[in-house]
Design a protein around this motif. Structure first.
Motif, PDB file in Angstrom:
ATOM      1  N   LEU A 149       9.056  -5.737   5.982  1.00  0.00           N
ATOM      2  CA  LEU A 149       8.070  -5.546   7.048  1.00  0.00           C
ATOM      3  C   LEU A 149       8.581  -6.254   8.285  1.00  0.00           C
ATOM      4  O   LEU A 149       8.798  -7.472   8.269  1.00  0.00           O
ATOM      5  CB  LEU A 149       6.713  -6.124   6.633  1.00  0.00           C
ATOM      6  N   LEU A 150       8.803  -5.498   9.345  1.00  0.00           N
ATOM      7  CA  LEU A 150       9.262  -6.092  10.597  1.00  0.00           C
ATOM      8  C   LEU A 150       8.071  -6.604  11.394  1.00  0.00           C
ATOM      9  O   LEU A 150       7.073  -5.903  11.550  1.00  0.00           O
ATOM     10  CB  LEU A 150      10.018  -5.053  11.430  1.00  0.00           C
ATOM     11  N   TYR A 172      15.476  -5.211  13.451  1.00  0.00           N
ATOM     12  CA  TYR A 172      15.949  -4.382  12.349  1.00  0.00           C
ATOM     13  C   TYR A 172      15.916  -5.180  11.053  1.00  0.00           C
ATOM     14  O   TYR A 172      15.865  -6.414  11.040  1.00  0.00           O
ATOM     15  CB  TYR A 172      17.363  -3.856  12.610  1.00  0.00           C
ATOM     16  N   ALA A 173      15.936  -4.445   9.930  1.00  0.00           N
ATOM     17  CA  ALA A 173      16.093  -5.041   8.609  1.00  0.00           C
ATOM     18  C   ALA A 173      17.243  -4.329   7.914  1.00  0.00           C
ATOM     19  O   ALA A 173      17.600  -3.199   8.258  1.00  0.00           O
ATOM     20  CB  ALA A 173      14.813  -4.907   7.801  1.00  0.00           C
ATOM     21  N   SER A 199      16.301   0.109  12.186  1.00  0.00           N
ATOM     22  CA  SER A 199      15.616  -0.525  13.307  1.00  0.00           C
ATOM     23  C   SER A 199      14.146  -0.117  13.370  1.00  0.00           C
ATOM     24  O   SER A 199      13.719   0.837  12.713  1.00  0.00           O
ATOM     25  CB  SER A 199      16.312  -0.169  14.620  1.00  0.00           C
ATOM     26  N   HIS A 200      13.385  -0.829  14.208  1.00  0.00           N
ATOM     27  CA  HIS A 200      11.942  -0.615  14.306  1.00  0.00           C
ATOM     28  C   HIS A 200      11.584   0.796  14.760  1.00  0.00           C
ATOM     29  O   HIS A 200      10.486   1.272  14.502  1.00  0.00           O
ATOM     30  CB  HIS A 200      11.332  -1.639  15.266  1.00  0.00           C
ATOM     31  N   ASP A 201      12.508   1.486  15.444  1.00  0.00           N
ATOM     32  CA  ASP A 201      12.231   2.843  15.923  1.00  0.00           C
ATOM     33  C   ASP A 201      12.706   3.920  14.964  1.00  0.00           C
ATOM     34  O   ASP A 201      12.654   5.109  15.281  1.00  0.00           O
ATOM     35  CB  ASP A 201      12.866   3.055  17.301  1.00  0.00           C
ATOM     36  N   PHE A 249       9.992   5.333  10.410  1.00  0.00           N
ATOM     37  CA  PHE A 249      10.021   3.904  10.151  1.00  0.00           C
ATOM     38  C   PHE A 249       9.310   3.202  11.294  1.00  0.00           C
ATOM     39  O   PHE A 249       9.627   3.441  12.461  1.00  0.00           O
ATOM     40  CB  PHE A 249      11.471   3.420  10.058  1.00  0.00           C
ATOM     41  N   THR A 250       8.349   2.358  10.970  1.00  0.00           N
ATOM     42  CA  THR A 250       7.617   1.641  12.001  1.00  0.00           C
ATOM     43  C   THR A 250       7.567   0.151  11.648  1.00  0.00           C
ATOM     44  O   THR A 250       7.777  -0.243  10.501  1.00  0.00           O
ATOM     45  CB  THR A 250       6.181   2.173  12.147  1.00  0.00           C
TER      46      THR A 250
END
Length: 200
Positions: A85-86, A91-92, A116-118, A137-138
């Motif tokens: 969870l970002l 990014y993860a 990445s978050h986007d 991905f959010t």
């Protein structure tokens, strides 16, 4: 002392049994700090990377982005997965077949899937992108990242969906783990299972 043996698989860690702010068993942080916290939005615990920015570094011992690894350098064919969870932008990543870690600001020798978050993702071999794309991905919900290794075949997964499947023989064995950018990020339900009888 006992004879050496391969770290047994499958391996699962849900991070629920250790004390708050403790470091996870078997993991070795290479940059950043991953410690136990309460899981956001539900019961139980998870890991949180708590260092928000790169600090002052030694001149000859720089750091790559935060990541932590565990396992056995002899592991070959396995699947590694982790929930993440970002907490905002960033990014993860999930990491596999890691063979060596340089004392520099470059990634470890191995493979890693970076999302990445986007929703932009990249499958990376050390510093070289070998596949890239975009997926749903959010930064406001949990997602599951995975890498599967079987011989020369490498499969990247996001929320159980295959986003890339490539053939590459550069790294044949190594450790597993996960990481993120210099931001506060959560990780939970880490799992490694063999994908063939050839785990070493």
């Amino acid at each position: 002392p006992p004879e050496t043996s391969v770290f047994p698989l499958p391996y699962v860690d849900r991070f629920d049994t250790q004390s708050m702010h403790a470091l996870p068993r078997y993991f070795i942080d290479q940059a950043g700090v991953f410690e136990m916290v309460n899981r956001p939005g539900s019961r139980g615990r998870c890991l949180r990377q708590v260092v928000p920015k790169l600090g002052i570094e030694w001149r000859h011992h720089k750091n790559f982005d935060p990541f932590t690894i565990m396992g056995d350098e002899r592991w070959r064919d396995y699947t590694v997965e982790v929930e993440t969870l970002l907490d905002g932008m960033g990014y993860a990543s999930v990491i596999g077949r890691t063979q060596s870690i340089k004392q520099s600001d470059v990634p470890p020798l191995g493979y890693w899937l970076k999302v990445s978050h986007d929703g932009t993702w990249a499958l990376v071999r050390h510093q070289d992108e070998i596949a890239r794309g975009k997926t749903r991905f959010t930064a406001d919900r949990w997602h599951r990242l995975g890498l599967q290794f079987k011989g020369n075949q490498i499969t990247a997964l996001v929320d159980g969906n295959v986003v890339a499947k490539v053939s590459d023989s550069t790294y044949q064995k190594g450790l597993a783990g996960f990481g993120c950018g210099w931001q506060l990020s959560f990780f939970d339900n880490f799992m490694i299972r063999p994908t063939s009888k050839r785990t070493r």
